[in-house]
Design a protein around this motif. Sequence first.
Motif, short mmCIF file in Angstrom:
data_model
loop_
_atom_site.label_atom_id
_atom_site.label_comp_id
_atom_site.label_asym_id
_atom_site.label_seq_id
_atom_site.Cartn_x
_atom_site.Cartn_y
_atom_site.Cartn_z
N ARG A 68 17.42 -19.41 6.57
CA ARG A 68 16.17 -19.27 7.31
C ARG A 68 15.87 -17.82 7.64
NH1 ARG A 68 14.09 -22.84 10.91
NH2 ARG A 68 12.60 -21.14 11.18
N LEU A 69 16.92 -17.10 7.98
CA LEU A 69 16.74 -15.70 8.35
C LEU A 69 16.45 -14.82 7.14
CD1 LEU A 69 16.88 -13.73 10.79
CD2 LEU A 69 19.29 -13.39 10.24
N TYR A 127 6.97 -17.55 15.24
CA TYR A 127 6.42 -16.27 14.79
C TYR A 127 6.80 -15.89 13.36
CZ TYR A 127 5.86 -15.85 19.84
OH TYR A 127 5.52 -16.08 21.16
N GLY A 128 7.73 -16.60 12.76
CA GLY A 128 8.20 -16.26 11.43
C GLY A 128 9.46 -15.42 11.47
N SER A 129 10.27 -15.52 10.42
CA SER A 129 11.54 -14.80 10.37
C SER A 129 11.34 -13.30 10.31
CB SER A 129 12.36 -15.27 9.16
OG SER A 129 12.69 -16.64 9.29
N ASP A 130 10.30 -12.85 9.60
CA ASP A 130 10.05 -11.41 9.52
C ASP A 130 9.83 -10.80 10.89
OD1 ASP A 130 10.25 -11.07 6.76
OD2 ASP A 130 8.17 -11.63 6.42
N LEU A 189 9.14 -1.41 3.34
CA LEU A 189 9.26 -2.41 4.41
C LEU A 189 10.13 -3.60 4.02
CD1 LEU A 189 5.55 -2.49 5.62
CD2 LEU A 189 7.52 -1.98 7.09
N HIS A 190 10.26 -3.84 2.72
CA HIS A 190 10.89 -5.08 2.25
C HIS A 190 12.28 -5.36 2.84
CE1 HIS A 190 12.22 -8.38 -0.22
NE2 HIS A 190 13.29 -7.67 -0.55
N PRO A 191 13.21 -4.40 2.89
CA PRO A 191 14.54 -4.74 3.39
C PRO A 191 14.54 -5.33 4.80
CG PRO A 191 14.61 -2.65 2.25
CD PRO A 191 13.15 -3.01 2.38
N VAL A 192 13.58 -4.94 5.62
CA VAL A 192 13.53 -5.43 7.00
C VAL A 192 12.65 -6.68 7.11
CG1 VAL A 192 13.02 -4.85 9.40
CG2 VAL A 192 13.91 -3.09 7.86
N VAL A 193 11.52 -6.71 6.41
CA VAL A 193 10.62 -7.88 6.47
C VAL A 193 10.42 -8.40 5.05
CG1 VAL A 193 9.45 -7.40 8.64
CG2 VAL A 193 8.70 -6.22 6.60
#
Length: 873
Positions: free
Chosen positions: A144-145, A548-551, A687-691
């Motif tokens: 999920r995360l 709110y979503g995992s991101d 941004l991808h690695p974090v979100v």
Amino acid sequence: MTENTQTPSSPDSELPTTYAPAEVEGKLYERWVERGYFEADATSDKPAYTIVIPPPNVTGSLHLGHAFEHTLIDALTRRKRMQGYETLWQPGMDHAGIATQNVVERELAKEGKSRHDLGREAFVERVWQWKGESGGQISGQMRRLGDGVDWSRERFTMDEGLSQAVQTIFKKLYDDELIYRAERIINWCPRCLTAISDIEVEYQDDDGELVSIRYGEGDASIVVATTRAETMLGDTAVAVHPDDERYQHLIGTEIELPLTGRRIPVVADEHVDPAFGTGAVKVTPAHDPNDFEIGQRHNLPSLAVMDEHAVITAHGPFQGLDRLEARSAIVAALRADGRIVAEKRPYVHSVGHCSRCKTTIEPRLSMQWWVKVGPLAKAAGDAVRDGKVKIHPQEMEKRYFDWVDNLHDWCISRQLWWGHRIPVWYGPNGEVVCVGPDEQPPTGEGWHQDTDVLDTWFSSGLWPFSTLGWPQQTESLAKFYPNSVLVTGYDILFFWVARMMMFGLYAMDGTPPFHTIALHGMVRDQFGKKMSKSFGNAVNPLDWMDTYGSDAVRFTLARGANPGVDVPIGEDWVQASRNFANKIWNATRFAMMNGATVEGDLPPAEQLSATDRWILSRLNKTVAEVDAFYEDYQFSKLCDALYHFAWDEVFDWYVELSKTTFFAGGEQAKVSARVLGEVLDVTLRLLHPVVPFVTETLWTTLTGRESVVIADWPTDSGFRDDAAEREIALVQQLVTEVRRFCTDQGLKSGQKVPARLELAGTPLAGHEAAIRQLLKLQPETDAFQATASLPVAGATVALDLSGAIDVEAERKRLTKALAAAEKEKAQAEGKLGNEAFLAKAPDNVVDKIKGRLAQAEEDIARIQAQLANLPAA
């Protein structure tokens, strides 16, 4: 910036109006796993990058601390994968001996049974059954995360391979005389019925009682004080300092131990502090670690007076009483016998508790297995001192050295049934045989295996190499050991990190288990308070992910992560991160609707507008900045850099400044569309690695390529344009000042007013259309009247506010506000001019009043300026 060379896929060409995380996150993750993006190839010629997951307990579920740590590790591994490394994030779970046994025993208790009713073999089988049915729910929550772990390599500290590793290193340590069996004082939990290590004892201040007891009679008496009166039944001496003049006549004599009829010696020992209390201490070698050492020095007998349940076993009237019941009964008996000299109740003192069940620990003399840590701990300290291993942040080194330089031998045996059983067999004639993994245990009448199991931290200490196939010399071990970095909390620096360092250096011929130890803090609530169910402030991260979503959860956690520092977090911050994800979504939709593209090369600089050159210059600086922060594990700073670049510079400035170009169309619009496509491409990859979820959806739609997970990490092309940055800074200054002025004049947001822009001869001359667009300024007409004029950045903006505001109402509002500010100023000046008040008031109160005065003066000046700028009624 590097060019991504993936084969285009066929994503939807349009994005939905709004981003719905719940509809995309699960599908995206399963697609990543199915395509094998997270699988590590030991035969690859790419450089290796390895991180192990701190193995969560099989009994556990994803809590906010897990989500925090996993987010940081996932960000590191996703970036390295994009940089071209053969990246392994090793997953797995810990068997969690005491915790798991407790869970299953509670289940049995519901059936009216205990483990003893089942017997050892059946109980262990029951635990394995529980593990298969209920254990490991955290794996699904990790999905999920968005954890990019290599699920094909998932390990468990009790699986066959790791069991072989445990048996191998035990045998090696035993043969090298670094494991031994001895009777010593250990921390005993009467509830869990096992020894626990020093670092599994939690100390807290408890209310107790301190009683002073007179031993002996007349001149041959000594007063001792204790908080554990029940242990006096096991006293075998009284100790005093050899230089204490008060007791010179008693050293070497015997005095009577009350209630028992036994006589015990008075011994001289330098451990005793003559200045503390009466300068005399009771010595109970079987129930106190310091007393045990005194007993060893003076050859005193060790009398155990309690069983494993902390029930008194000593013969007499107290036999069969629980230790706390016995304490009260013994004090009452001593009082009746006239032996109590003084009592202090309540007496607050530090008491050790079992970290698992919170029961008060009982020091107990017991035969246990130990690791001789001296040479192992020295090697672990030297590896950091010599620079083989770096601790980040560096100030945490002192905490590490304080531990490894003062490490006591480690009690590794536990009186449990669930865990790695100690591979030692005892023979009928006192034989002791340690059996390696490839050796057959002795058989025959009278032979039996040790009943204890190993401390959970023993097997998890092997994690960096046992998960790679050790003791076999596998391709994975050769490729991925040592680990690149260990990311973990400072709270398990001693539990786990030091143990991995000792075992890794020992088993792997002096090669440490990782190059860097990156320590983070603990997650706390928004007020900085520790999260706990008992405090009512614990948060289930899955609830926030649902909402709110995992991101949003990931970005919030990473943005709060400063090295080695605790992380406060509140729901409103997660909501703000959700808003950021929505902003990225909406800006990308706008860009694609206006032709943003990644096709073809960027136009040469001479074809770019100043706005285009500015954003490309800022983009490259951001790439360099983010890279530097990643290398220094500064997650908070890199997230802030990305947030402000994306939201402020790309979405709020570049997109807005470019709207007039897009609306006008033509060749310049095509140029800016290509620049915007480039900026979004790189920004989404950064941004991808974090979100990972929102960026995957947007990037594949924007570029038509397979996945951002396997895209190239952006690199700094070196393009800089300081002149363009200065030019756009002037545009920003002008727009900001005019917006502030209009707000001060009471204009509503977006309200249109006529204006004349005098920009000739300034760098702003080419930006009039964009400035008017941003400020909603209408062209001047024949009826234009300049009621306000603002000189900004070498230019002048003249505004006609005559029809934009209710001048009289605004004048009344400002006049009222001015009166309030002047009253506040007068009150502050009055207090600061009062000598009597200043003489008594604390400095912080005076400073606060000075601050109020300064603010009032600032408000007066601002309001007076606003009144002066109001047009005539």
